[in-house]
Design an enzyme around this catalytic site. Structure first.
Site, short mmCIF file in Angstrom:
data_model
loop_
_atom_site.label_atom_id
_atom_site.label_comp_id
_atom_site.label_asym_id
_atom_site.label_seq_id
_atom_site.Cartn_x
_atom_site.Cartn_y
_atom_site.Cartn_z
N GLY A 15 -70.25 33.57 33.01
CA GLY A 15 -71.54 32.93 33.84
C GLY A 15 -72.55 33.28 33.50
O GLY A 15 -72.99 33.55 32.09
N ASN A 16 -73.77 32.81 34.00
CA ASN A 16 -74.80 33.14 33.71
C ASN A 16 -75.98 33.62 34.94
O ASN A 16 -75.64 33.81 36.01
CB ASN A 16 -75.65 32.00 32.95
CG ASN A 16 -75.85 30.91 33.92
OD1 ASN A 16 -76.53 30.69 34.83
ND2 ASN A 16 -74.77 29.77 33.86
#
Ligand code: C5P
Length: 228
Positions: free
Chosen positions: A29-30
């Site tokens: 993810g980020n």
């Protein structure tokens, strides 16, 4: 602000960050919180627009009153965009979309091998959703992209933004600097908006809501110019 200059317009905003699963319990993810995208959705609504928010793993509350499509991965986001972008007056791609996803998703939790001291993941490219829209005919739709960059040099940051606008075929590109402490989780933002010919159309800094209104000011003038 008391502007109703998006009355009756259909605005699509993607916000948040995609998650690309590795196995049933893990993802890549980020750190995008979704705050700037949500602020744009709220600002557009306040200005009279009918807003569809494509929400990718938001870390903040969803705004009330818009049509919300929840997605998680880049491919899901692409699917949602394909459904709602045609015919929209404005599409703002504020979501942080993963450039790569794991080549395969394990059916069961990946186990560590006691004899190993590392693990290599194979990733494949995700489609570039914004470029897909930008390189298809989109007359009547103002297309807004974002570039979150860690580049600290202003001139180089702008050069990256100009190149990105061109490469993606976006009408406007919003450049903002991100890092460990700026950009994502913050309630404030500082942006430069690059227009069609690579010129700086506006600069804005302040709360994410005020930045959202500044971006929409440019969108409205683009839409007016395009229509005349
Ligand atoms: O290439 P980069 O990720 O920096 O581009 C950022 C812009 O492109 C954002 O507007 C983002 O929403 C969009 N994007 C996309 N599909 C991808 C990667 C980014 O639409 N696979």
């Amino acid at each position: 602000a008391n502007r109703r200059d998006l009355e009756g317009r259909r605005v699509v905003v993607s916000a948040g960050g995609t998650r690309e699963p590795l196995d049933p319990v893990r993802f890549l993810g980020n750190r995008s919180s979704g705050k700037q995208g949500i602020a744009i959705a709220e600002a557009a609504q306040a200005r009279g627009a009918q807003v569809t928010l494509i929400a990718a793993n938001l870390e903040v509350d969803e705004p009330e009153g818009c049509d919300i499509r929840r997605v998680s991965t880049a491919l899901e986001l692409q699917h949602a965009v394909a459904e709602v972008a045609p015919g929209a007056d404005v599409v703002v791609m504020a979501a942080a979309v993963a450039d790569y996803r794991p080549a395969s998703v394990s059916e069961s939790k990946i186990k560590k091998d006691q004899s190993d001291d590392g693990l290599t993941l194979e990733l494949v490219r995700n489609p570039d959703i914004l470029a897909g829209l930008g390189h298809a005919p989109h007359a009547g739709t103002v297309l807004v992209g974002f570039a979150a960059e860690t580049e600290s040099d202003d001139a180089r940051l702008l050069a990256l933004g100009r190149a990105k606008r061109e490469a993606k075929g976006a009408d406007l590109l919003v450049v903002n600097r991100v890092g460990w402490n700026e950009g994502f989780a913050s309630d404030e933002n500082e942006v430069v908006v690059i227009g069609d010919d690579g010129t700086i159309v506006t600069r804005a800094h302040g709360t994410k809501l005020s930045v959202a209104h500044a971006i929409l000011d440019v969108v409205v003038s683009e839409a007016t110019t395009a229509a005349s």
